[in-house]
Design a protein around this motif. Sequence first.
Motif, PDB file in Angstrom:
ATOM      1  N   ALA A 140     -21.160   0.899  36.719  1.00 54.22           N
ATOM      2  CA  ALA A 140     -22.003   0.199  37.161  1.00 54.22           C
ATOM      3  C   ALA A 140     -22.092  -0.589  35.766  1.00 54.22           C
ATOM      4  N   ALA A 141     -21.835  -0.304  34.544  1.00 59.29           N
ATOM      5  CA  ALA A 141     -22.409  -1.006  33.322  1.00 59.29           C
ATOM      6  C   ALA A 141     -21.362  -2.063  33.200  1.00 59.29           C
ATOM      7  N   LEU A 142     -21.928  -3.362  32.897  1.00 58.81           N
ATOM      8  CA  LEU A 142     -21.244  -4.406  32.313  1.00 58.81           C
ATOM      9  C   LEU A 142     -20.813  -4.359  31.252  1.00 58.81           C
ATOM     10  N   PRO A 143     -19.567  -5.070  30.903  1.00 55.23           N
ATOM     11  CA  PRO A 143     -19.215  -5.191  29.595  1.00 55.23           C
ATOM     12  C   PRO A 143     -20.196  -5.180  28.595  1.00 55.23           C
ATOM     13  N   ALA A 144     -20.194  -4.542  27.472  1.00 52.39           N
ATOM     14  CA  ALA A 144     -21.216  -4.472  26.613  1.00 52.39           C
ATOM     15  C   ALA A 144     -21.309  -5.744  25.677  1.00 52.39           C
TER      16      ALA A 144
END
Length: 369
Positions: A140-144
């Motif tokens: 679920a994490a978008l590119p940081a």
Amino acid sequence: MNAFRQPRASSWRRAATILLAAGWVRPSPAAPSLPPEGFRLLLLQRSGNLGFLPGAHVFPGGVQNTADCSADWLRLFAPHHRPPLFGLGPARSRPASFPGLPDGAADQDAAALPDDVAARICAIRETFEEVGVLLLRPRAALPAAPELGRALAPPPGLDAWRDRVRRDPSHFLSLCAHLDCTPDIWALHDWGGWLTPFSPRGKRRFNTAFFLCCLSEPPEVYPDLTEVVSCQWSSPSEATESFISKEIWFAPPQFYEIRRLGNFASLSDLHKFCLDGASEGMERWLPITFLTADATLQLLPGDELYLEDSEFLENVMSSEKKTEEIMKEGKIFHRLVLHSHHVYNLHVTIHSKYKQIYPKTYVISKSRL
């Protein structure tokens, strides 16, 4: 006249490696009173029983498998990360290939992942197999944002998963799905590429993508004790000293990259350089071997003796002159001079066209020869 045989694309094995740099706050055992250098690099010692680079110290990585570019990865990256860019941004421009070199694009499966994604997955998978480090992030994490990376904590049953992935690389996707994570391809920055030069001894040849990954702290490492027999975290200067003192051995590309990383005083400087250069070109090098009367030169693009001629895909240059004489005749250098197994001199007088940083000239004093 002997017909020249050009290597087929299938004879070049694709591979990928990660220069894993981690923040470091511990003082050096050799000089505890001095402040620590800003980062350390993960170096792996290969088993002496391996056919390629036995006993050498290398960066994590290995040969690309068809599972690394499988279209099955698309389901895991969805819905947040989709082709063609997967959140990586535009692919870096690449200089024209050495004449006759395969680029891999012609035989790429249209349904498979792009080369820059597949190579990153390969490097991340191999790092897990070799030392148990998981460079993953939750799905679920978008590119940081431009932040330092962090390895995922090892899951229960680490050894069992590593055995499964080692036997069948397609199980790496199963592991990622089990953890509801994707390979953290966004933490890997383009760093360059090396192709194995021709050797009369007929060694295997690899087309290896090099990536740089900056981690905020060093993760725990667990050598597999099969391919990798030991690991160490070393600064560029420590690694160089260990090489010269014959404690460890590097192949020329690893020595070159170690010296190149010696340009950076801190992890933040190194990370910033990677971020600032994201839109610049990436250099891929095929060294040309030049045999002199008393040493071996590895010529790199830009050197005045480097010839972009397909003849040197399967031939070496040679001269009956000694190395000292060859060096006195030239001025424009981008070359390694290999005097012996542990004596490499590096001569660099050129500047990169792509804002890359080259290593500084490095010559071992005669007293250490």
